[in-house]
Design a protein around this motif. Structure first.
Motif, PDB file in Angstrom:
ATOM      1  N   ARG A 201       5.340  -8.585  -5.980  1.00 10.84           N
ATOM      2  CA  ARG A 201       3.983  -8.098  -5.707  1.00 10.84           C
ATOM      3  C   ARG A 201       3.993  -7.113  -4.544  1.00 10.84           C
ATOM      4  O   ARG A 201       3.300  -6.093  -4.578  1.00 10.84           O
ATOM      5  CB  ARG A 201       3.052  -9.268  -5.385  1.00 10.84           C
ATOM      6  CG  ARG A 201       2.703 -10.139  -6.572  1.00 10.84           C
ATOM      7  CD  ARG A 201       1.571 -11.072  -6.240  1.00 10.84           C
ATOM      8  NE  ARG A 201       0.350 -10.339  -5.954  1.00 10.84           N
ATOM      9  CZ  ARG A 201      -0.645 -10.801  -5.192  1.00 10.84           C
ATOM     10  NH1 ARG A 201      -0.561 -11.994  -4.637  1.00 10.84           N
ATOM     11  NH2 ARG A 201      -1.718 -10.072  -4.984  1.00 10.84           N
ATOM     12  N   ARG A 202       4.800  -7.416  -3.518  1.00 12.50           N
ATOM     13  CA  ARG A 202       4.895  -6.492  -2.390  1.00 12.50           C
ATOM     14  C   ARG A 202       5.545  -5.177  -2.818  1.00 12.50           C
ATOM     15  O   ARG A 202       5.108  -4.093  -2.417  1.00 12.50           O
ATOM     16  CB  ARG A 202       5.695  -7.136  -1.249  1.00 12.50           C
ATOM     17  CG  ARG A 202       4.958  -8.296  -0.566  1.00 12.50           C
ATOM     18  CD  ARG A 202       5.863  -8.962   0.461  1.00 12.50           C
ATOM     19  NE  ARG A 202       5.174 -10.047   1.133  1.00 12.50           N
ATOM     20  CZ  ARG A 202       4.480  -9.911   2.263  1.00 12.50           C
ATOM     21  NH1 ARG A 202       4.383  -8.717   2.815  1.00 12.50           N
ATOM     22  NH2 ARG A 202       3.882 -10.939   2.815  1.00 12.50           N
ATOM     23  N   TRP A 203       6.576  -5.286  -3.632  1.00 16.24           N
ATOM     24  CA  TRP A 203       7.248  -4.085  -4.133  1.00 16.24           C
ATOM     25  C   TRP A 203       6.288  -3.270  -4.998  1.00 16.24           C
ATOM     26  O   TRP A 203       6.286  -2.036  -4.942  1.00 16.24           O
ATOM     27  CB  TRP A 203       8.478  -4.517  -4.941  1.00 16.24           C
ATOM     28  CG  TRP A 203       9.267  -3.364  -5.496  1.00 16.24           C
ATOM     29  CD1 TRP A 203      10.187  -2.599  -4.848  1.00 16.24           C
ATOM     30  CD2 TRP A 203       9.204  -2.878  -6.832  1.00 16.24           C
ATOM     31  NE1 TRP A 203      10.699  -1.649  -5.699  1.00 16.24           N
ATOM     32  CE2 TRP A 203      10.112  -1.797  -6.935  1.00 16.24           C
ATOM     33  CE3 TRP A 203       8.469  -3.247  -7.965  1.00 16.24           C
ATOM     34  CZ2 TRP A 203      10.303  -1.081  -8.097  1.00 16.24           C
ATOM     35  CZ3 TRP A 203       8.653  -2.537  -9.136  1.00 16.24           C
ATOM     36  CH2 TRP A 203       9.562  -1.462  -9.201  1.00 16.24           C
TER      37      TRP A 203
ATOM     38  N   ARG B 278       3.218  -2.962  -4.618  1.00 16.27           N
ATOM     39  CA  ARG B 278       2.179  -2.323  -3.797  1.00 16.27           C
ATOM     40  C   ARG B 278       2.723  -1.167  -2.962  1.00 16.27           C
ATOM     41  O   ARG B 278       2.002  -0.612  -2.125  1.00 16.27           O
ATOM     42  CB  ARG B 278       1.520  -3.351  -2.864  1.00 16.27           C
ATOM     43  CG  ARG B 278       0.684  -4.399  -3.588  1.00 16.27           C
ATOM     44  CD  ARG B 278      -0.360  -5.027  -2.672  1.00 16.27           C
ATOM     45  NE  ARG B 278       0.207  -5.741  -1.556  1.00 16.27           N
ATOM     46  CZ  ARG B 278       0.483  -7.041  -1.549  1.00 16.27           C
ATOM     47  NH1 ARG B 278       0.243  -7.768  -2.629  1.00 16.27           N
ATOM     48  NH2 ARG B 278       0.998  -7.630  -0.486  1.00 16.27           N
ATOM     49  N   ARG B 279       3.989  -0.808  -3.171  1.00 18.93           N
ATOM     50  CA  ARG B 279       4.541   0.346  -2.446  1.00 18.93           C
ATOM     51  C   ARG B 279       3.718   1.591  -2.759  1.00 18.93           C
ATOM     52  O   ARG B 279       3.366   1.838  -3.906  1.00 18.93           O
ATOM     53  CB  ARG B 279       5.999   0.595  -2.854  1.00 18.93           C
ATOM     54  CG  ARG B 279       6.978  -0.460  -2.407  1.00 18.93           C
ATOM     55  CD  ARG B 279       8.358  -0.179  -2.999  1.00 18.93           C
ATOM     56  NE  ARG B 279       8.259   0.001  -4.449  1.00 18.93           N
ATOM     57  CZ  ARG B 279       8.823   1.007  -5.097  1.00 18.93           C
ATOM     58  NH1 ARG B 279       9.481   1.947  -4.437  1.00 18.93           N
ATOM     59  NH2 ARG B 279       8.706   1.107  -6.417  1.00 18.93           N
TER      60      ARG B 279
ATOM     61  N   ASN C  45       6.443 -13.243  -5.253  1.00 17.86           N
ATOM     62  CA  ASN C  45       5.714 -12.643  -4.139  1.00 17.86           C
ATOM     63  C   ASN C  45       6.368 -11.339  -3.706  1.00 17.86           C
ATOM     64  O   ASN C  45       5.687 -10.356  -3.377  1.00 17.86           O
ATOM     65  CB  ASN C  45       5.678 -13.632  -2.967  1.00 17.86           C
ATOM     66  CG  ASN C  45       4.438 -13.442  -2.109  1.00 17.86           C
ATOM     67  OD1 ASN C  45       3.408 -13.010  -2.596  1.00 17.86           O
ATOM     68  ND2 ASN C  45       4.556 -13.769  -0.840  1.00 17.86           N
TER      69      ASN C  45
ATOM     70  N   LYS D 184      15.257  -6.755   1.889  1.00 16.91           N
ATOM     71  CA  LYS D 184      14.376  -7.136   2.988  1.00 16.91           C
ATOM     72  C   LYS D 184      14.910  -8.359   3.716  1.00 16.91           C
ATOM     73  O   LYS D 184      14.790  -8.484   4.936  1.00 16.91           O
ATOM     74  CB  LYS D 184      12.962  -7.410   2.457  1.00 16.91           C
ATOM     75  CG  LYS D 184      12.253  -6.154   1.965  1.00 16.91           C
ATOM     76  CD  LYS D 184      12.063  -5.146   3.059  1.00 16.91           C
ATOM     77  CE  LYS D 184      11.344  -3.903   2.566  1.00 16.91           C
ATOM     78  NZ  LYS D 184      11.209  -2.888   3.627  1.00 16.91           N
TER      79      LYS D 184
ATOM     80  N   GLU E  85      -4.472  -7.127  -1.867  1.00 12.91           N
ATOM     81  CA  GLU E  85      -3.881  -7.783  -0.701  1.00 12.91           C
ATOM     82  C   GLU E  85      -4.475  -9.164  -0.458  1.00 12.91           C
ATOM     83  O   GLU E  85      -3.794 -10.089  -0.018  1.00 12.91           O
ATOM     84  CB  GLU E  85      -4.079  -6.911   0.540  1.00 12.91           C
ATOM     85  CG  GLU E  85      -3.121  -5.745   0.662  1.00 12.91           C
ATOM     86  CD  GLU E  85      -3.205  -5.111   2.039  1.00 12.91           C
ATOM     87  OE1 GLU E  85      -4.342  -4.918   2.526  1.00 12.91           O
ATOM     88  OE2 GLU E  85      -2.155  -4.817   2.630  1.00 12.91           O
TER      89      GLU E  85
ATOM     90  N   LEU F   5       9.222 -12.505   4.261  1.00 11.42           N
ATOM     91  CA  LEU F   5       8.661 -12.390   2.925  1.00 11.42           C
ATOM     92  C   LEU F   5       7.737 -13.565   2.667  1.00 11.42           C
ATOM     93  O   LEU F   5       7.782 -14.202   1.625  1.00 11.42           O
ATOM     94  CB  LEU F   5       9.786 -12.355   1.875  1.00 11.42           C
ATOM     95  CG  LEU F   5      10.629 -11.085   1.861  1.00 11.42           C
ATOM     96  CD1 LEU F   5      11.775 -11.224   0.880  1.00 11.42           C
ATOM     97  CD2 LEU F   5       9.784  -9.889   1.492  1.00 11.42           C
TER      98      LEU F   5
ATOM     99  N   GLY G  36       1.899 -14.535   2.287  1.00 14.94           N
ATOM    100  CA  GLY G  36       0.757 -13.679   2.618  1.00 14.94           C
ATOM    101  C   GLY G  36      -0.576 -14.377   2.485  1.00 14.94           C
ATOM    102  O   GLY G  36      -1.615 -13.753   2.569  1.00 14.94           O
TER     103      GLY G  36
END
Length: 643
Positions: A227-229, A231-232, A224, A21, A261, A28, A31
């Protein structure tokens, strides 16, 4: 804690993903602002209306902007206050959570008593300040909560407090209520009950703590990114399924994804770190409480878990029960579907009937300014003005210190860690909590009793008559068996027995009158026209008992068979039905009909509720009636074994 453990298995692919990314030039950021905006957009109207922001200073830290939801009971001044007013219900969320997660529960319980819910610092709509890691230890969060609760509790009148926690919020509640923990206030002396939903019994072991601390040392950007990965896949992501299970309904998954989120990484890491104890000579110090805190509870305790909970498994309840030991007798749950009553259609001996219903007491009130309005309905809840205004001087006692007791329940799968906002489960949970509050903390917390006590209505008066006239007299057919009705009036020009027989007698061949008192019409007018009248007295504002439901179903079964014989004998040409009425034909009428649809016709409880509302807009209006329907039809409800 499970999120930390899961981090081990995805750390390497997570690092690969963050590097990719970065090369793609995509942001990144943590959030935090995104999470705050998300929380504001989806903040429920009830919380928005009754929330305020204030600052608190504890012995060590200043928290500049804490979001506090507080809704005082609308009729608290009119209810008995000796020896104290109704207890304050306090809701405490867990790690990564927020007060808005309690919204489905608040919708039900906000009418039982005054309610308080707090967004912990950095959670929900509270400011992420201070940012010092020490401000987020369980000890300091518990001290903050004590100060907030004391600020809202009516200390001058000695108001009690019931703590209702979820996940890590249960641990915070146990610390606040325990006599084995040092406190900054005298709040523990006023705790009168504790409800722990999906609780954690004890802190991690020394070796687990060492592993967790190493994982928390990972740079925030990488954490962080993981966490985004994680939530895929959105609502089908691993982060969602971990909490609610792959087989959860879509609505639950959407809610879980939204709450994930909203959770801020920096806050989550601080609270997770602050929940870890340090060990001295094999003894845990600080962090999540264990046997010492739980064993110091001197109040009624209700432990609830979900069978499909993978975060805090149901076995945690057994451990806490062992910590409480013999000091908390286990409550024996009684089968609500016991033997049926005698023939309910037989002539009623009023003196016997009064004695049968006396423990449930009599009257009712208009709930217009009492119940929190349902945004999906326009009209206020209806009152039942015909029951007598006697027995209201009988005020149930409210103990300053209720007897210690332990109640445990495990809701069957798909009940998960999302139990407090899982649409298919939260109604059941609300009903169970309400039952616990009324039976073990104070009978004055019964919404039905409150409605009756506050009653100022007598027989029909002009105001009630006008409201009655606005209600449709007869519903559309329900499941090919029923038509819900409002009561007839002898002197009414449009809805009296004579007119009813003329307009409806060819279709409605039996009427079951479930109002408590003698009808305000002469049933002989119906009988002369060939409509059979059956008195089945019940008390308003209180959900029917298991015995009453059993007897009602037996009565309907009998009438269905009798109608077949009568139809052939009398040559009925139209489709025939059974009319059921209380006074307006919504709550008690709906409750009985829904029970019949579920138990005899195989309807799902929600489908039955929706069908009744479709044919009798706007359906069952009282939240506590709906709660009890879900409790009644929670098949396979389990009680955790105790040691």
């Amino acid at each position: 804690m499970t999120q930390i453990v899961a981090l081990c298995g995805v750390l390497v692919p997570g690092w690969w993903w963050v590097r990719k990314k970065q090369k793609d030039g995509k942001s990144l950021s943590s959030g935090s602002e995104e999470g705050l905006q998300n929380a504001e957009v989806y903040d429920p109207g009830l919380l928005k209306k009754h929330s305020e922001y204030t600052s608190y200073t504890t012995s060590q830290f200043a928290y500049p902007r804490i979001r506090v939801f507080y809704r005082p009971h609308p009729q608290i001044a009119k209810l008995p206050s000796d020896p104290a007013p109704l207890p304050l219900l306090v809701f405490i969320h867990g790690l990564g959570g927020s007060a808005s997660q309690f919204h489905p529960l608040l919708t039900s319980l906000v009418n039982n008593s005054s309610c308080l819910a707090i967004d912990l610092p950095g959670c929900g709509l509270s400011a992420f300040a201070p940012k010092t890691w020490g401000a987020y230890t369980t000890e300091n969060l518990a001290e903050l909560l004590e100060n907030i609760i004391e600020d809202y509790r009516d200390r001058d009148t000695g108001q009690g407090v019931v703590l209702i926690g979820h996940s890590m919020g249960c641990s915070l509640a146990a610390m606040i209520a325990s006599n084995n923990i040092k406190h900054c206030t005298d709040l523990p002396d006023h705790i009168v009950g504790l409800v722990a939903v999906c609780p954690k019994a004890e802190p991690p072991s020394s070796s687990q703590v060492d592993s967790f601390k190493k994982l928390l040392w990972i740079p925030g950007q990488v954490f962080n990114a993981w966490r985004r990965w994680d939530r895929r896949g959105g609502i089908e992501s691993a982060s969602v399924n971990r909490f609610v299970g792959a087989d959860a309904d879509i609505e639950t998954k959407k809610l879980q994804y939204r709450f994930n989120e909203q959770s801020k990484t920096e806050v989550w890491r601080r609270m997770a770190s602050g929940s870890l104890p340090h060990y001295e000579n094999g003894t845990a110090k600080g962090g999540l409480p264990g046997s010492n805190a739980w064993g110091g509870l001197e109040v009624p305790v209700f432990l609830v878990a979900g069978e499909a909970d993978n975060i805090t498994k149901p076995v945690e309840i057994e451990k806490i029960a062992a910590f409480l030991g013999k000091s908390h007798p286990v409550q024996i749950e009684v089968d609500k579907d016991s033997k049926p009553l005698t023939d309910a259609a037989a002539p009623v001996d009023s003196s016997l009937e009064a004695s049968r219903t006396s423990p449930r007491q009599v009257d009712s009130i208009s709930a217009d300014d009492f119940l929190e309005p349902n945004p999906d309905t326009v009209e206020d809840a209806h009152e039942d003005p015909s029951t007598p205004n006697d027995g209201l001087s009988v005020i149930p006692p409210q103990a300053t210190r209720p007897k210690k007791v332990l109640k445990t329940s495990i809701l069957p799968a798909p009940a998960s860690h999302a139990l407090i906002y899982q649409p298919a489960q939260v109604r059941i949970l609300a009903g169970l909590i309400s039952d616990f509050l009324c039976s073990q903390v104070s009978p004055r917390l019964s919404l039905g009793w409150q409605l009756q006590f506050l009653s100022t209505s007598g027989k029909w008066d002009v105001k009630n008559l006008e409201k009655w006239k606005k209600v449709a007299p007869v519903s559309e057919p329900i499941a090919g068996i029923f038509r819900a009705m409002k009561t007839l009036r002898e002197v009414d020009e449009l809805h009296c027995p004579e007119v009813f027989v003329r307009e409806w007698g060819s279709q409605i061949k039996d009427i079951i009158d479930i109002s408590h008192e003698s009808p305000v019409y002469d049933p002989r007018g119906l009988e002369k026209g060939g409509v059979h009248y059956h008195k089945f007295p019940t008390v308003s504002k209180i959900p029917p008992t298991g015995d009453e439901v059993t007897a009602f179903i037996a009565l309907v079964d009998r009438l269905v068979e009798e109608q077949k014989v009568r139809a052939e004998k009398e040559g009925w040409s139209e489709k025939w039905y059974i009319g059921v009425h209380c006074h307006y034909g919504f709550n008690r009428t709906g409750y009985f009909i829904v029970c019949y649809l579920v138990e005899r016709l195989g309807y799902d409880v929600q489908v039955a509720i929706d069908e009744f509302a479709r044919q009798r807009p706007k359906g069952i209006k009282h939240a506590h009636f709906l709660d009890q329907l879900f409790v009644r039809f929670c098949r396979g409800l389990k009680r955790a074994p105790t040691l």
